[in-house]
Design a protein around this motif. Sequence first.
Motif, short mmCIF file in Angstrom:
data_model
loop_
_atom_site.label_atom_id
_atom_site.label_comp_id
_atom_site.label_asym_id
_atom_site.label_seq_id
_atom_site.Cartn_x
_atom_site.Cartn_y
_atom_site.Cartn_z
N GLY A 223 0.84 -1.20 0.00
CA GLY A 223 0.00 0.00 0.00
C GLY A 223 0.87 1.24 0.00
N GLU A 224 0.32 2.36 -0.42
CA GLU A 224 1.04 3.63 -0.39
C GLU A 224 1.51 3.83 1.04
N SER A 225 2.77 4.16 1.19
CA SER A 225 3.27 4.15 2.55
C SER A 225 4.14 5.36 2.81
N ALA A 226 3.88 6.01 3.93
CA ALA A 226 4.69 7.17 4.28
C ALA A 226 6.13 6.75 4.50
N ALA A 227 6.33 5.48 4.86
CA ALA A 227 7.68 4.99 5.09
C ALA A 227 8.48 4.95 3.79
N ALA A 228 7.79 5.08 2.67
CA ALA A 228 8.49 5.02 1.39
C ALA A 228 8.92 6.40 0.91
N ARG A 229 8.97 7.36 1.82
CA ARG A 229 9.48 8.68 1.44
C ARG A 229 10.97 8.62 1.16
N LEU A 230 11.42 9.47 0.27
CA LEU A 230 12.86 9.59 0.05
C LEU A 230 13.45 10.36 1.21
N ASP A 231 14.70 10.11 1.47
CA ASP A 231 15.40 10.83 2.54
C ASP A 231 15.59 12.30 2.14
N ILE A 232 15.27 13.20 3.05
CA ILE A 232 15.32 14.63 2.71
C ILE A 232 16.73 15.11 2.42
N GLN A 233 17.68 14.65 3.26
CA GLN A 233 19.07 15.09 3.06
C GLN A 233 19.61 14.59 1.73
N HIS A 234 19.30 13.34 1.44
CA HIS A 234 19.74 12.72 0.20
C HIS A 234 19.13 13.46 -1.01
N SER A 235 17.84 13.80 -0.90
CA SER A 235 17.15 14.51 -1.98
C SER A 235 17.77 15.88 -2.21
N ARG A 236 18.00 16.57 -1.09
CA ARG A 236 18.58 17.92 -1.21
C ARG A 236 19.94 17.87 -1.87
N CYS A 237 20.74 16.89 -1.44
CA CYS A 237 22.08 16.73 -2.00
C CYS A 237 21.99 16.52 -3.52
N THR A 238 21.02 15.70 -3.94
CA THR A 238 20.84 15.41 -5.37
C THR A 238 20.43 16.68 -6.12
N LEU A 239 19.52 17.44 -5.52
CA LEU A 239 19.03 18.65 -6.19
C LEU A 239 20.14 19.69 -6.29
N GLU A 240 20.95 19.80 -5.20
CA GLU A 240 22.03 20.78 -5.24
C GLU A 240 23.01 20.46 -6.35
N ARG A 241 23.31 19.17 -6.50
CA ARG A 241 24.29 18.79 -7.53
C ARG A 241 23.65 18.66 -8.89
N SER A 242 22.34 18.65 -8.92
CA SER A 242 21.56 18.26 -10.12
C SER A 242 22.25 17.12 -10.87
N ALA A 243 22.56 16.08 -10.10
CA ALA A 243 23.16 14.86 -10.66
C ALA A 243 22.79 13.71 -9.73
N PRO A 244 22.83 12.49 -10.22
CA PRO A 244 22.50 11.35 -9.37
C PRO A 244 23.44 11.26 -8.18
N VAL A 245 22.92 10.85 -7.03
CA VAL A 245 23.77 10.60 -5.86
C VAL A 245 23.56 9.13 -5.46
N VAL A 246 24.60 8.33 -5.72
CA VAL A 246 24.53 6.89 -5.45
C VAL A 246 25.24 6.61 -4.13
N VAL A 247 24.54 5.96 -3.21
CA VAL A 247 25.14 5.61 -1.92
C VAL A 247 25.24 4.09 -1.87
N ARG A 248 26.47 3.58 -1.91
CA ARG A 248 26.62 2.12 -1.92
C ARG A 248 26.59 1.58 -0.50
N ASP A 249 27.05 2.42 0.42
CA ASP A 249 27.06 1.98 1.82
C ASP A 249 27.05 3.24 2.69
N VAL A 250 26.02 3.42 3.49
CA VAL A 250 25.94 4.66 4.29
C VAL A 250 27.17 4.83 5.17
N ALA A 251 27.81 3.71 5.51
CA ALA A 251 28.98 3.78 6.39
C ALA A 251 30.08 4.67 5.79
#
Length: 750
Positions: free
Chosen positions: A207-235
Amino acid sequence: MDHVRTEPHDPATLQEAEARFRIAFEEAGISMAIVGLDGSFLRVNRALTELLGYSSEQLIEGGMALVHHPDGEAISQSWEHLRTGQIERYQFDRPYRHAAGHVIWGETTMALVRDHDGNPMYTIGQLQDVSGRRVAEERAARRAGQQTALARLSQLALIEQDFDALASATVRAITNTLDVSLAGLSAVEPGSAAPRHLAGAHADDPGESAAARLDIQHSRCTLERSAPVVVRDVANETRFDVRALRARGLASGMVVPVAGEDEAPFGVLGMYATAPRKFDDDDLAFLQSVANVLTGALRRLAAERGLRHQALHDPLTQLPNRALLLDRLRLALARRRREARWVAVLHFDLDDFKGVNDSLGHVAGDALLRALAPRLSEALRPSDTLARLGGDEYAILLEGLEDPAESVRVAERLLAVVGEPVELSGATLRLSASIGIALAAPTASDESEDLLRDAGVAMYRAKRAGGGRSELFDDAMRAETVERIALTNDLREAIENGQLRLEYQPLVHLGRRQASGFEALVRWTHPERGEIGPGRFIPLAEQHGLIEPLGQWVMREALTQLRRWHDSGFATKMGMSVNVSRVQLSRPGLADEIFALLDELALAPDRLIVEVTESAVMEDPDVANATLDALNDHGVRIALDDFGVGQSSLACLRDLPLNALKLDRQFITSLASSREAAAIVRAVCDMARTLRFGVVAEGVETEAQSQVVEALGCDFGQGFLYARPTRPEDIRAAVAELDARLGGAVGSAA
Ligand code: C2E
Ligand code: CA
Ligand code: CA
């Protein structure tokens, strides 16, 4: 002969044989092990220790359990059969675990060795590393899955009218295809700090789920760079704050920007997995392609919105146009009976607007019309509709009148407003107008077009009486419609006596720079009144049952002309476009008549292009579609005429068997001033490429327009720039001159 059997030999040769075997086993290029019937390693060779990364001691001590990867099955039935001597060998693929932790896919052969009594003694296993093949296979399967998902989404993006529905389908496709735990789409809101969540999908929670939101920091980072931001390991992530991601138990993910309908970004699209993951180029390319599909859909929807607006509004003043006025008038007439109120239509026309245009120029004239619109609006109630019919003509719809005399008071207010002085190009103008009023009583059964026409008749009366006044339509004025009847009678005679003729306007293939066909346009020279344009007499013919004979005559004459040209070696590669009216189209039998005519003239069906308008198709879609399908099946080509002035739904194009679409002249005229028009033309051309039909720009009058429409992707052009509609006796010269001027391939007319 399948199994290995040790034979009794004398001890010396036996020893020698064993030594040879040992060396052969040890040095073999292929990985081997001698495996006891209990599954333990008795001996392993060097190739195997190298392949799996363990020493032979480790392998012998750890046994199968050490190297079997948990993803493979534990002990198979075949092993049981082998060690108990029911089979001699078997082969299988399974994953093994390398000492360093990664997986090795092995193609394994196990063979049984018996003693000289034939009892199972031990087994020999051979292992071949097929990881490369396996990876390639998995990658190909993944790619195929991504391509299928992408194809489905693109299909949906072409037709879905509801962007939210498309967004939901998109994020679901991502979780399914990339096998990640969640995917989401967010839009950037101008002025807002955080992107707005639009759609999300959760693999464990469909079902549509609020838990399926994109991460805000990750989204902002992508928008600032206007390029894909790939995270292979958060560590290892340093570009943005990953605390929120960690808190949600997400370890890897990708977020890509989604371009909007214009330069501004629309938002971001992305997904997350709970384990670190090595997203490869294919995964990223897939996500980006999905983002592109969304952008395509956004552009199409925006173009459709623009089209709808453009179709119902006047480009100069942004007021409703005739089509929208008639629509509202129909609704008003229906309501008035229920509410027992009057409806009035006012036809408003400036006096001597032509004089303003002639003395101050068109630019000033346009400025005047633009300035006038808001002043007229202010004299009306908010519920009234002010529409521009064209030129300096306006129509005003007054609804819900308790007292019909109110319409006259409104007309007087309008006359007063127009009479106020206006400053224009340094001159002070005092204008006046003529207004005609037609009323629909609460009980009368007026048609909307009749009412508008009556208001027009009354307006002419006001004008003839000197202007600066209003007139109410009355019965005496009905006499004026008699004139229409007279004209209709003349037209009937003209058709019967062959007083109509055709002119032919060349169409130009912009890429090849040469004439590619003709459109037949009917002409009528009235014995007393001179030239009467088809814009005037075609509607008359449609209303009074004359369009059938007229249309049949045009079709026969145009195709006969083409036959004659072909016979004389002229235009042998060109086709003929013939306009077919909505009335003709709604009659079954049209297609068969056309086929018989093509047969009679021995013309290939694809030489004929039937031009129909969208409204004609919409009027009676079942019959129209049946006719168009029949024509199309037979090979006759179909062009949608005047696109952009009617309903103009891009989505409906998909359902018609179209070969070409003709962009209305209005578009081409507004290209110079309107970015929106250019965007629409581009969207239509993109769509045309997808659906494989050509686009014709109509009414091209200047070299600049020609270049713009070609750059936007139009395939063909038609208009005064290339050639005017031409009498048949002058057409060869006209085409020769045109081809020479365009400088394309020579001898196209041959
Ligand atoms: P249409 O099918 O859109 O035809 C194009 C109209 O644009 C023609 O007007 C043509 O002369 C005009 N035109 C072409 N290039 C330019 C240009 O560069 N600038 C300008 N301002 N106009 C250009 P026309 O011949 O007056 O025909 C008007 C309409 O009457 C046609 O519009 C078509 O809807 C209808 N019509 C003409 N012939 C027939 C016919 O045989 N049968 C039917 N059913 N309708 C016809
Ligand atoms: Ca046409
Ligand atoms: Ca047209």
